[in-house]
Structure formats: structure tokens, C-alpha cells
Design a protein around this motif. Sequence first.
Motif: not given
Length: 124
Positions: A19-34
Motif C-alpha cells: 500500500i502506498i501513501l495515496r492509497d492509505f489516505l483514500a482508505l482513511e477517507r473511506t473510513t471517515l465516510a463510513n
Amino acid sequence: MKKLRFPRIVSDYQNKEKIILRDFLALERTTLANERTLFAYIRTSLYLILGGIGLIQLKDFENIKWIGYFALALSFFLIVFGLFRFYKLRKKLRKFYNEKDLDRIEEMGENIKNESDVSKLKKN
């Protein structure tokens, strides 16, 4: 008794790369949206509870008391459905997190921070 399952058209996604930083941040945004979506379900459920109690308490409108009971039942259904969706998506998101990847991303973040400090010093 064997559980009946429908065939899947698309198989589950398997992450085979680091996982790269961009993907990690996308996962974080998805977690917050959840989490935000779960809070929306809770808020809607609480409003339905208040509305249902209010309709049940009305003395002059005995013929619409059923709407209050329906709102209470719907609020219970919404909170259960919201929690179910929250935990289901959270379980899917956790498949992408590896402890090694998280450590590597933290190191990358520190390196980026140090590089930005150096670039600020060069400007001055």
C-alpha cells in the motif's frame, strides 16, 4: 441445513501490492465516510424516536397513533441496519491494512516532513 448462497459475478478484490501513501489516505477517507454514515443513521433513528413518542403522546389524534409506533419500529430497524453496514464495511477495509505497511507509511510521512523542513530552510 446448508446455507444457500448466490454465485458471485465478480470475485473479492485481493490486494497483492504494498500500500502506498495515496492509497492509505483514500482508505482513511473511506473510513471517515463510513463513520459519518453511521452517525447519520443514528441521528435519523433518534429523530424518528422523538417523532414517534410525540405522535403517541398526542391526545386529540388517537387515530394516527399507529404512525408513532411505526416510527419507533422504523427507528429500531434503521439503527440495526446502520450498525450492520458500518461493521460490514469496516471488516472489508481492515483487509487492506497491514501492520508493516502502516509502519512504512509513517516513515514516509516523517521523511516528507523532514524534506519540507529542508526546503523551507533553502528558501530563507
